[in-house]
Design a protein around this motif. Structure first.
Motif, mmCIF file in Angstrom:
data_model
loop_
_atom_site.group_PDB
_atom_site.id
_atom_site.type_symbol
_atom_site.label_atom_id
_atom_site.label_comp_id
_atom_site.label_asym_id
_atom_site.label_seq_id
_atom_site.Cartn_x
_atom_site.Cartn_y
_atom_site.Cartn_z
ATOM 1 N N LEU A 78 -4.850 0.649 23.539
ATOM 2 C CA LEU A 78 -4.564 -0.581 22.809
ATOM 3 C C LEU A 78 -5.874 -1.084 22.220
ATOM 4 N N ASP A 80 -7.932 -3.932 19.662
ATOM 5 C CA ASP A 80 -7.952 -5.208 18.960
ATOM 6 C C ASP A 80 -7.996 -4.973 17.455
ATOM 7 N N PHE A 107 -2.447 1.977 19.554
ATOM 8 C CA PHE A 107 -1.871 0.885 18.779
ATOM 9 C C PHE A 107 -2.880 -0.226 18.581
ATOM 10 N N GLU A 108 -2.784 -0.899 17.452
ATOM 11 C CA GLU A 108 -3.485 -2.164 17.275
ATOM 12 C C GLU A 108 -2.552 -3.253 17.796
ATOM 13 N N VAL A 109 -3.112 -4.181 18.561
ATOM 14 C CA VAL A 109 -2.323 -5.286 19.114
ATOM 15 C C VAL A 109 -2.953 -6.609 18.704
ATOM 16 N N ALA A 110 -2.192 -7.671 18.817
ATOM 17 C CA ALA A 110 -2.666 -8.986 18.385
ATOM 18 C C ALA A 110 -3.819 -9.495 19.245
ATOM 19 N N LEU A 112 -5.834 -8.861 23.404
ATOM 20 C CA LEU A 112 -5.902 -8.218 24.713
ATOM 21 C C LEU A 112 -6.452 -9.201 25.742
#
Length: 157
Positions: A78, A80, A107-110, A112
């Motif tokens: 994951l 940022d 994945f890029e996530v909103a 962490l």
């Protein structure tokens, strides 16, 4: 109880209600590791330092059960910022020396935990008992005659 908690003094303590890793039979499920320094419990600075720290934290948890990186079969990364993928990939890849990389998704996530830049979780298979059995039953082939079809599993004297 069948479920065993795995912790290490060389990996950060959990920042919530979870175990760093749990073992059930031959399977080890490792929670997402972030770039916390286990000595200070503070986040290290920058994507390179965080990625290295994540990988060291993973190694520390594996070592608690006598395992190493080749026991990892699947990871989820994951990020940022997906633009950091190539930097993370280079560092991540350097920790796998057997030539066989785990299956992986990224994945890029909103956001962490603790504003981390990278988090990596792992699925691990404890094959130590099978590796020991294989070494004991190996006919002692040499690297010259050991191949995929020799049946020894790749042990080399």
């Amino acid at each position: 109880m069948f479920l065993q908690k795995i912790e290490s003094k060389n990996a950060p303590k959990p920042v919530g209600a979870y175990s760093p890793a749990v073992k059930l039979g031959d399977f080890v499920y490792m929670s997402g590791q972030i770039g916390l320094d286990p000595q200070t419990n503070e986040m290290v600075d920058g994507i390179e330092a965080q990625t290295k720290q994540v990988m060291e934290n993973i190694k520390a948890l594996l070592n608690e059960k006598g395992l190493d990186m080749h026991h990892i079969v699947k990871t989820t990364i994951l990020l940022d910022n997906i633009d950091d993928f190539s930097v993370v990939n280079d560092i991540y890849g350097s920790y796998f020396t057997s030539g066989v990389f785990p299956a992986r998704s990224a994945f890029e996530v909103a956001k962490l935990p603790k504003n981390a830049l990278v988090e990596i979780e792992c699925l691990v298979i404890d094959t130590l008992i099978y590796e020991q059995q294989q070494q004991q039953s190996c006919g002692g082939c040499s690297s010259d005659d050991c191949g995929d079809d020799c049946g020894c599993g790749g042990c080399h004297e």
